[in-house]
Design a protein around this motif. Sequence first.
Motif, PDB file in Angstrom:
ATOM      1  N   ASN A   1       4.719   3.190  10.128  1.00 46.77           N
ATOM      2  CA  ASN A   1       4.178   2.093   9.343  1.00 46.77           C
ATOM      3  C   ASN A   1       4.189   0.836  10.220  1.00 46.77           C
ATOM      4  O   ASN A   1       4.446   0.899  11.424  1.00 46.77           O
ATOM      5  CB  ASN A   1       5.036   1.919   8.089  1.00 46.77           C
ATOM      6  N   ARG A   2       3.961  -0.333   9.642  1.00 50.16           N
ATOM      7  CA  ARG A   2       4.078  -1.582  10.377  1.00 50.16           C
ATOM      8  C   ARG A   2       4.217  -2.722   9.390  1.00 50.16           C
ATOM      9  O   ARG A   2       4.095  -2.543   8.177  1.00 50.16           O
ATOM     10  CB  ARG A   2       2.864  -1.804  11.288  1.00 50.16           C
ATOM     11  N   SER A   3       4.451  -3.917   9.889  1.00 46.82           N
ATOM     12  CA  SER A   3       4.492  -5.112   9.055  1.00 46.82           C
ATOM     13  C   SER A   3       3.085  -5.676   8.894  1.00 46.82           C
ATOM     14  O   SER A   3       2.171  -5.336   9.663  1.00 46.82           O
ATOM     15  CB  SER A   3       5.405  -6.165   9.685  1.00 46.82           C
ATOM     16  N   PHE A   4       2.909  -6.571   7.920  1.00 52.54           N
ATOM     17  CA  PHE A   4       1.600  -7.161   7.647  1.00 52.54           C
ATOM     18  C   PHE A   4       1.719  -8.673   7.553  1.00 52.54           C
ATOM     19  O   PHE A   4       2.674  -9.195   6.974  1.00 52.54           O
ATOM     20  CB  PHE A   4       1.024  -6.600   6.341  1.00 52.54           C
ATOM     21  N   GLN A   5       0.719  -9.357   8.123  1.00 55.34           N
ATOM     22  CA  GLN A   5       0.725 -10.815   8.108  1.00 55.34           C
ATOM     23  C   GLN A   5       0.383 -11.369   6.738  1.00 55.34           C
ATOM     24  O   GLN A   5       0.930 -12.384   6.310  1.00 55.34           O
ATOM     25  CB  GLN A   5      -0.267 -11.351   9.142  1.00 55.34           C
TER      26      GLN A   5
END
Length: 261
Positions: free
Chosen positions: A140-144
């Motif tokens: 997964n990843r982070s989102f701005q």
Amino acid sequence: MNAEVTVLIPTYNSGSFLQEALNSVYSQTYANWKLIIVDDASTDTSISQLRPLLSDNRVTYIRNGQNLGQSKSMNLGLAVTTTPYVIQLDADDLLFPYTLEVLVAEARKQPEHVGLISGNINSVSFDANGNFYFNILTKNRSFQDKYDFLLSNMSQWPRFYRTSTLKAIGGWPTDDPFEGRYMEDKRVLMRLIEVAHFHWIDVPLYIHRRHERNQTNLVDIYRQITEWNIRDALKRWGDEFDPVFTVDQNGWIKIVDVIRK
């Protein structure tokens, strides 16, 4: 110590998968959980596996009188959830033994504006005969912001919600053409990211099993609901942009850009 997390399992004719999902809950290193099972009017024998669990005061069993679909079923479970956090576990998926321990510890450190915590997903695929096919770890990843999430074409795995935030947005939406029966994850996440932050930790926390009965095999339906959900979100977010879509060789639709109207 009071329970801090409820595992919410919606189930419909899940066969032997359900028992394995339940075993993954009972095998958690964090044992102070609650479990809500919502049976969406199953007609197979899978529910017979629950009877030994019903004497466990951590377990709540709800049976629908008729098949309502996944989102409506989970909203019934959410209505009786009393813990600060709730995690969805599909009846054919699994948690790693450490999943709840890691998520609860991480949740204790997060501010109120974090409405969802996720990690990475391990997808295990089986062929039509039930034989192991492949195993893939997806990060997964982070989102701005919400547009970054929209354009990522990603879901979140697992979905460990702050219960108060999930209840504040009305739970899982059912106002789409399919009344919440399909793609409940992206539908609720599009609404949740309007009011809350998503927090990601780089740890495998969920095991998703790919098999011939997965709902996501219904490519035509998922193409329709994906486009509907994206257009609905953009309209709700101010109706400033039109989406640009592409369809891959397998028939899956993805958003690749937004253009100002």
